[in-house]
Design an enzyme around this catalytic site. Structure first.
Site, PDB file in Angstrom:
ATOM      1  N   LYS A  35      -1.157  11.234   6.342  1.00 26.31           N
ATOM      2  CA  LYS A  35      -0.678  10.205   7.264  1.00 26.31           C
ATOM      3  C   LYS A  35       0.062   9.097   6.519  1.00 26.31           C
ATOM      4  CE  LYS A  35      -3.484   7.051   7.962  1.00 26.31           C
ATOM      5  NZ  LYS A  35      -3.889   5.764   7.336  1.00 26.31           N
ATOM      6  N   LYS A  61       0.828  -1.209   0.000  1.00 24.24           N
ATOM      7  CA  LYS A  61       0.000   0.000   0.000  1.00 24.24           C
ATOM      8  C   LYS A  61       0.859   1.254   0.000  1.00 24.24           C
ATOM      9  CE  LYS A  61      -3.675   2.555   0.073  1.00 24.24           C
ATOM     10  NZ  LYS A  61      -4.761   2.506   1.071  1.00 24.24           N
TER      11      LYS A  61
END
Length: 288
Positions: free
Chosen positions: A241, A173
């Site tokens: 983030k 990811k």
């Protein structure tokens, strides 16, 4: 696992759509989220509301989590009233939050100690992929566990790939987010250039989105930019983030990623300007 009992923790922009697919596939789904009102449409659709993490975990075969930040993941799994305090042997936990690879490994280790199983399974595809059931799902953990839950993941995912041991899904990811981050800059700059050159940006999109420059962001987010639609398919705050996680991982590997650093600086400015709760396409505001 067909028609098994599923617990789902975190019913935000993407989580809610995933739960709907599971309900439509006739899974029994219990849901918990910190803001109950977000889950009300799902309860109306047939999901069972749970008041606590402990309650939602009880009786479930599979426990999905899709929360905001690594700190939220830690609380949900390791907190006093969390999954590991209330789970039982044989349950499978699947964390779909984009989080740190190291935390995914910690979850896997604790799950093994409790004779549970764990898969880290972050997703890509945004609100569109979640609604259409076409998410890309990147999985890390034991392959036999992945094989066991694959039919369930197939309910809401299209490209579902086993990447390797615990943490491998999260590392994959990070690769995804790195590619998106620099691509988003290119999409914004292409549109800004078109408009400053006096072109019809929509017409330009018709040409370049189907050529070598084509990308998911160009096809799905560029039209939103031009319409002034900056509502979230994926939040700026969560993307920021993710970028920070990727940069920390890269630093640990002694890998320089100047393009990602540039994207980080640009999204940092968006956060400071108050766009945290807008979609990642809000980067276009940097060029207006």
């Amino acid at each position: 696992m067909k028609n098994g009992k599923v617990a789902f923790i975190g019913t935000g922009v993407m989580g809610a759509s995933i739960v709907k697919h599971l309900l439509q596939a006739e899974y029994e789904v219990a849901v918990y989220t910190r803001t109950k009102v977000k889950a009300e449409p799902l309860v109306e659709a047939g999901a069972v509301w749970a008041e606590t993490v402990g309650e939602v975990v009880t009786g479930a075969d599979l426990i999905f989590t899709m929360v905001g930040y690594p700190t939220d993941v830690e609380e949900v799994y390791f907190g006093e009233g969390g999954i590991f305090a209330n789970g039982k042997a044989g349950q499978v936990v699947i964390d779909m939050t984009t989080s740190s690879p190291a935390l995914a490994k910690q979850i896997a280790e604790q799950a093994a100690m409790l004779k549970m199983a764990s898969i880290d399974a972050p997703v890509s595809g945004g609100d569109v992929g979640a609604k259409n059931g076409t998410l890309s799902i990147m999985c890390g953990g034991e392959e036999q566990v992945f094989d066991k839950i694959l039919p369930v993941l197939s309910v809401f995912g299209k490209q579902i790939v086993y990447q390797g041991v615990a943490g491998a899904g999260q590392h994959t990811k990070m690769c995804n987010q790195i590619a998106i981050a620099t691509n988003m800059i290119g999409v914004c700059e292409a549109l800004a250039y078109a408009e400053h050159a006096g072109l019809e940006a929509e017409t330009v999109l018709a040409s370049i989105s189907s050529g070598a420059a084509g990308s998911w962001s160009l096809s799905n987010l560029a039209p939103r930019m031009l319409q002034g639609d900056f509502e979230p398919g994926f939040y700026v705050k969560h993307f920021f983030k993710d970028i920070n996680i990727a940069l920390r991982e890269a630093e640990a590997m002694q890998l320089a990623l100047p393009g990602l650093q540039l994207a980080r600086d640009m999204y940092d400015k968006l956060v400071l300007q108050g766009y945290s709760d807008k979609g990642t396409q809000a980067l276009y505001k940097s060029y207006s």
